[in-house]
Design a protein around this motif. Structure first.
Motif, short mmCIF file in Angstrom:
data_model
loop_
_atom_site.label_atom_id
_atom_site.label_comp_id
_atom_site.label_asym_id
_atom_site.label_seq_id
_atom_site.Cartn_x
_atom_site.Cartn_y
_atom_site.Cartn_z
N VAL A 122 37.16 35.09 29.28
CA VAL A 122 38.17 34.31 29.99
C VAL A 122 39.53 35.00 29.90
N THR A 123 39.83 35.62 28.78
CA THR A 123 41.08 36.34 28.62
C THR A 123 41.16 37.52 29.59
N GLU A 124 40.07 38.24 29.73
CA GLU A 124 40.05 39.36 30.67
C GLU A 124 40.20 38.87 32.11
N LEU A 125 39.57 37.74 32.45
CA LEU A 125 39.74 37.17 33.79
C LEU A 125 41.20 36.82 34.05
N ARG A 126 41.82 36.19 33.09
CA ARG A 126 43.22 35.79 33.24
C ARG A 126 44.11 37.03 33.35
N HIS A 127 43.82 38.05 32.59
CA HIS A 127 44.60 39.29 32.65
C HIS A 127 44.52 39.90 34.03
N ARG A 128 43.32 39.89 34.62
CA ARG A 128 43.16 40.44 35.96
C ARG A 128 43.89 39.60 36.99
N GLN A 129 43.92 38.28 36.82
CA GLN A 129 44.64 37.43 37.76
C GLN A 129 46.14 37.72 37.71
N LEU A 130 46.67 37.93 36.54
CA LEU A 130 48.10 38.16 36.40
C LEU A 130 48.51 39.54 36.87
N THR A 131 47.66 40.54 36.70
CA THR A 131 48.01 41.89 37.11
C THR A 131 47.83 42.11 38.60
N ASP A 132 47.00 41.28 39.27
CA ASP A 132 46.79 41.42 40.70
C ASP A 132 47.96 40.91 41.52
#
Length: 65
Positions: free
Chosen positions: A54-64
């Protein structure tokens, strides 16, 4: 599952893994409530895997953005 392995996955694969891990965690909890698991640390490991995914998913959402 290590963070380096998670970063290599695609976003859809991560979402699928989260769903699978959540169902596994639910199964572990129910089985542990009925009769103790041989290795109760499996619950802890599964929870941490979900958190990593979930942390990696959130990281990808924020960097996109």
């Amino acid at each position: 599952m290590k963070n380096s392995e998670i970063k290599e996955l695609t976003t859809t694969e991560i979402v699928e893994k989260v769903d699978f891990e959540k169902s596994t965690l639910t199964r572990f909890k129910l089985n542990h409530a009925i009769s103790p698991l041989e290795n109760p640390l499996q619950i802890k490991v599964t929870r941490r895997n979900i958190a990593r995914l979930v942390t990696e998913l959130r990281h990808r959402q924020l960097t996109d953005k």
